[in-house]
Design a protein around this motif. Structure first.
Motif, PDB file in Angstrom:
ATOM      1  N   PRO A  60      -6.295 -17.089  20.957  1.00 16.59           N
ATOM      2  CA  PRO A  60      -5.651 -16.406  19.836  1.00 16.59           C
ATOM      3  C   PRO A  60      -5.679 -14.893  20.025  1.00 16.59           C
ATOM      4  N   ILE A  63      -8.255 -12.970  14.932  1.00 18.32           N
ATOM      5  CA  ILE A  63      -8.781 -13.887  13.921  1.00 18.32           C
ATOM      6  C   ILE A  63      -9.273 -13.051  12.746  1.00 18.32           C
ATOM      7  N   TYR A  65     -11.425 -13.336   9.034  1.00 12.32           N
ATOM      8  CA  TYR A  65     -12.281 -14.160   8.168  1.00 12.32           C
ATOM      9  C   TYR A  65     -12.665 -13.319   6.957  1.00 12.32           C
ATOM     10  N   GLU A  98      -3.211  -8.279  11.556  1.00  6.17           N
ATOM     11  CA  GLU A  98      -4.404  -8.652  10.788  1.00  6.17           C
ATOM     12  C   GLU A  98      -4.588  -7.749   9.572  1.00  6.17           C
ATOM     13  N   ALA A 110      -5.864 -17.271  12.205  1.00  3.29           N
ATOM     14  CA  ALA A 110      -5.988 -17.069  13.647  1.00  3.29           C
ATOM     15  C   ALA A 110      -4.577 -16.870  14.175  1.00  3.29           C
TER      16      ALA A 110
END
Length: 283
Positions: A60, A63, A65, A98, A110
């Motif tokens: 990827p 990512i 979170y 992101e 992701a």
């Protein structure tokens, strides 16, 4: 006979909203008249804890979170990982992508390696969230007014754009070739037909063309940066809160040694020999 799934596309209203969001954030970051490029990494660090790690070329691109470890409540800062196995221009795009999730989407994601395609390697269409994040990334990184200004500077005329021009602009804004092709189409400077022609080139052909021209090639750096771990470890050692051995261990996580950050190994204690002890006793 299976039903053909219609491709998901952003509506004019959704695009206009994303453009407003990108413009607002450029103003907030005081970057309305500035090429962002690799500054995106510093901007991202203001809003997220960022880990840079080589996840493989097929891994990827990034990512995100959002949550704390022990609850469903959002963390004070999101955690973002950027894959340093991909070229730096792709890392720039991933970081901006992101940021959209951090600022507006508030969901874990992701980014697949196929993010610049309309569909992934299995033919599965990107969902609306990913399309929005992609469009935000390019609006933030390649502001239309700034793009047109740079085109005038380099005497690049709309609808007379060559691959050399595209590579020049992609290098200037530090974005992938395919991102720049789509941006030129979005801003009306190349036609739908030209867009298709330029996007039909495979990665090998693009790399060969890059080598013809005197533009920087966006190499892969494979760096490992675990947020501010190195800074904190060095500071803790200099304040005598951790041992040299502990410092070595912490820096090894980023493939570094103490000497790489200006710290030398302390001299080990050597007990005095018999002659030296006799001298001390005689004094």
């Amino acid at each position: 006979m299976s039903e053909t799934k219609q491709a998901v596309q952003l509506s004019d209203e959704e695009i206009a909203e994303i453009q407003r969001q990108a413009s607002a954030k450029l103003g907030e970051c005081k970057k309305t008249q500035d090429v962002i490029g690799t500054q995106i990494f510093l901007i991202l660090s203001l809003y997220a804890r960022v880990l840079y790690y080589p996840l493989g070329k097929a891994g990827p691109w990034g990512i995100t979170y959002m949550w704390g470890m022990y609850s469903a409540a959002p963390a004070e800062k999101a955690f973002v990982a950027i894959n340093t196995s991909i070229p730096v221009d792709a890392q720039v795009f991933a970081a901006a992508h992101e940021l959209y999730h951090v600022w507006y989407d508030k969901k874990a994601e992701a980014i697949p390696s196929s993010i610049l395609d309309e569909a992934d390697e299995r033919g599965v269409q990107l969902d609306i969230s990913e399309l929005k994040a992609n469009r935000f990334a390019v609006e933030f990184l390649v502001d239309e007014d700034l793009l047109r200004r740079e085109m005038r500077l380099y005497s690049i005329a709309p609808h007379k754009i060559t691959i050399k021009d595209i590579l020049r602009l992609a290098t200037l804004f530090t974005v992938p070739y395919r991102t720049m092709v789509k941006r030129l189409h979005e801003t009306g400077t190349i036609s739908q037909y030209e867009r298709g022609q330029y996007l039909s080139k495979d990665e090998s052909s693009i790399e060969q063309l890059r080598k013809r021209y005197p533009f920087a090639i966006p190499e892969t750096d494979n760096r490992i940066v675990l947020d501010n771990l190195v800074e904190l470890a060095a500071a803790a050692y200099e304040k005598k809160k951790i041992s040299y051995e502990k410092l070595e261990y912490l820096l090894s996580m980023s493939n570094l040694e103490p000497g790489d950050v200006g710290i030398t190994e302390p001299e080990s204690f050597a007990p005095p020999n018999d002659d030296k002890l006799d001298e001390i006793m005689d004094e």
